[in-house]
Design a protein around this motif. Structure first.
Motif, PDB file in Angstrom:
ATOM      1  N   VAL A  35     -34.434 -21.527   7.478  1.00 15.13           N
ATOM      2  CA  VAL A  35     -33.010 -21.428   7.797  1.00 15.13           C
ATOM      3  C   VAL A  35     -32.842 -21.253   9.301  1.00 15.13           C
ATOM      4  O   VAL A  35     -33.497 -20.400   9.910  1.00 15.13           O
ATOM      5  CB  VAL A  35     -32.346 -20.234   7.079  1.00 15.13           C
ATOM      6  N   ASP A  36     -31.967 -22.063   9.893  1.00 11.88           N
ATOM      7  CA  ASP A  36     -31.631 -21.897  11.307  1.00 11.88           C
ATOM      8  C   ASP A  36     -30.270 -22.536  11.542  1.00 11.88           C
ATOM      9  O   ASP A  36     -29.798 -23.313  10.703  1.00 11.88           O
ATOM     10  CB  ASP A  36     -32.691 -22.522  12.220  1.00 11.88           C
ATOM     11  N   ASN A  37     -29.640 -22.202  12.669  1.00 12.15           N
ATOM     12  CA  ASN A  37     -28.330 -22.784  12.975  1.00 12.15           C
ATOM     13  C   ASN A  37     -28.335 -23.570  14.276  1.00 12.15           C
ATOM     14  O   ASN A  37     -27.278 -23.955  14.770  1.00 12.15           O
ATOM     15  CB  ASN A  37     -27.249 -21.697  13.036  1.00 12.15           C
ATOM     16  N   ASP A  38     -29.515 -23.823  14.842  1.00 11.05           N
ATOM     17  CA  ASP A  38     -29.613 -24.572  16.094  1.00 11.05           C
ATOM     18  C   ASP A  38     -29.742 -26.062  15.780  1.00 11.05           C
ATOM     19  O   ASP A  38     -30.681 -26.465  15.088  1.00 11.05           O
ATOM     20  CB  ASP A  38     -30.820 -24.087  16.893  1.00 11.05           C
ATOM     21  N   PRO A  39     -28.832 -26.902  16.278  1.00 14.25           N
ATOM     22  CA  PRO A  39     -28.922 -28.337  15.985  1.00 14.25           C
ATOM     23  C   PRO A  39     -30.252 -28.963  16.382  1.00 14.25           C
ATOM     24  O   PRO A  39     -30.688 -29.929  15.760  1.00 14.25           O
ATOM     25  CB  PRO A  39     -27.767 -28.927  16.799  1.00 14.25           C
ATOM     26  N   ILE A  40     -30.916 -28.409  17.394  1.00 10.77           N
ATOM     27  CA  ILE A  40     -32.189 -29.004  17.791  1.00 10.77           C
ATOM     28  C   ILE A  40     -33.256 -28.731  16.733  1.00 10.77           C
ATOM     29  O   ILE A  40     -34.171 -29.534  16.538  1.00 10.77           O
ATOM     30  CB  ILE A  40     -32.647 -28.517  19.187  1.00 10.77           C
ATOM     31  N   VAL A  41     -33.144 -27.597  16.026  1.00 12.89           N
ATOM     32  CA  VAL A  41     -34.072 -27.340  14.930  1.00 12.89           C
ATOM     33  C   VAL A  41     -33.800 -28.321  13.791  1.00 12.89           C
ATOM     34  O   VAL A  41     -34.731 -28.860  13.177  1.00 12.89           O
ATOM     35  CB  VAL A  41     -33.957 -25.883  14.431  1.00 12.89           C
ATOM     36  N   LEU A  42     -32.518 -28.576  13.531  1.00 20.80           N
ATOM     37  CA  LEU A  42     -32.169 -29.577  12.525  1.00 20.80           C
ATOM     38  C   LEU A  42     -32.755 -30.935  12.885  1.00 20.80           C
ATOM     39  O   LEU A  42     -33.268 -31.661  12.025  1.00 20.80           O
ATOM     40  CB  LEU A  42     -30.647 -29.673  12.399  1.00 20.80           C
TER      41      LEU A  42
END
Length: 265
Positions: A106-113
């Motif tokens: 789970v993450d909220n950083d677009p770069i992680v997505l």
């Protein structure tokens, strides 16, 4: 470095530093931008041990994950605040021990997505999924995670280097209580968090540098970190600097991060 200059593209704001990308820079990664590197260099100039702390924190994740899979028989993992993929990732550690392990990041950083495909390369027997969500929204996280994980069976909840970006007034304790409360007995909490117990002046200046970059950072004492484990049974050696948690090699000395692993009765 992937960025060539400040811009906003595909939801990724490269004009402001992001904790995950600064962490990536500390680890020698390439998924960061000039603003991240600038803040990373400022912090490293204040506290030369910051990159070492990032590496020690990553090693703590590897050791704790391996221990939970081998000694506690954990087969399900929920990793919140995943950050940019840096091998070996949590699922690679867990699935190397238990090929059928199920992992939700789970993450909220677009770069992680944008890099989620790298996170999803797990074993054929196991399941590896990624959820785009804010850590401050535990109900959404739990709802999405329940599509992959059986919350009626033990889960290892990893909050690695996450809570020092969430102040108490911003719901840090409610977040942990909600997540742990939804998990079955036998589940485990893995947590690391920044402290000023060892180098208070360096940490204070580091917090100021993050604040100047628009990032909230909170240092907690050992007692304050311990409050997150209330009602749980801490495993040995308890709450210690991350480099001293069941070390596999000689430590270079304490880093400004406490870590601990506890079991839900």
């Amino acid at each position: 470095m992937t960025g060539t200059g400040p811009r906003i593209q595909d939801g990724i704001d490269t004009t402001r530093p992001h904790p995950a990308r600064v962490y990536d820079w500390f680890l020698g990664g390439k998924d960061n931008y000039p603003a991240d590197e600038e803040l990373g260099r400022r912090i490293a100039a204040i506290d030369g041990g910051a990159p070492r702390a990032a590496r020690a924190n990553r090693a703590f994740m590897r050791r704790s994950t391996r221990m939970l899979a081998t000694e506690r028989g954990i087969r399900q993992f929920l990793d919140i605040g995943t950050g940019i993929p840096t091998e070996p990732n949590l699922h690679q550690i867990a699935q190397s021990v238990v090929p059928g392990a199920r992992v939700v990041y789970v993450d909220n950083d677009p770069i992680v997505l944008a890099h989620a495909h790298a996170l999803l390369r797990g074993t054929a027997e196991g399941v590896t999924e990624y959820v785009q969500a804010d850590a401050r929204d535990p109900q959404t996280i739990l709802g999405q995670a329940a599509r992959v994980l059986d919350l009626e069976r033990p889960v290892a909840l990893s909050l690695i280097a996450l809570l020092h970006f969430i102040a108490d007034d911003d719901g840090a304790h409610d977040l942990v209580d909600t997540l742990v409360g939804a998990l079955a007995p036998g589940s485990c909490l893995v947590l690391s968090a920044m402290t000023a117990d060892f180098e208070p002046e360096n940490v204070r200046r580091g917090i100021a540098a993050y604040a100047a970059g628009g990032v909230t950072l909170v240092a907690r004492s050992r007692v304050e970190v311990g409050a997150f484990f209330e009602g749980l049974r801490l495993l040995e050696p308890g709450i210690v600097p991350v480099a001293e948690w069941r070390p596999e090699e000689t430590s270079d000395g304490p880093v400004s991060l406490y870590g601990g692993v506890a079991v839900k009765p």
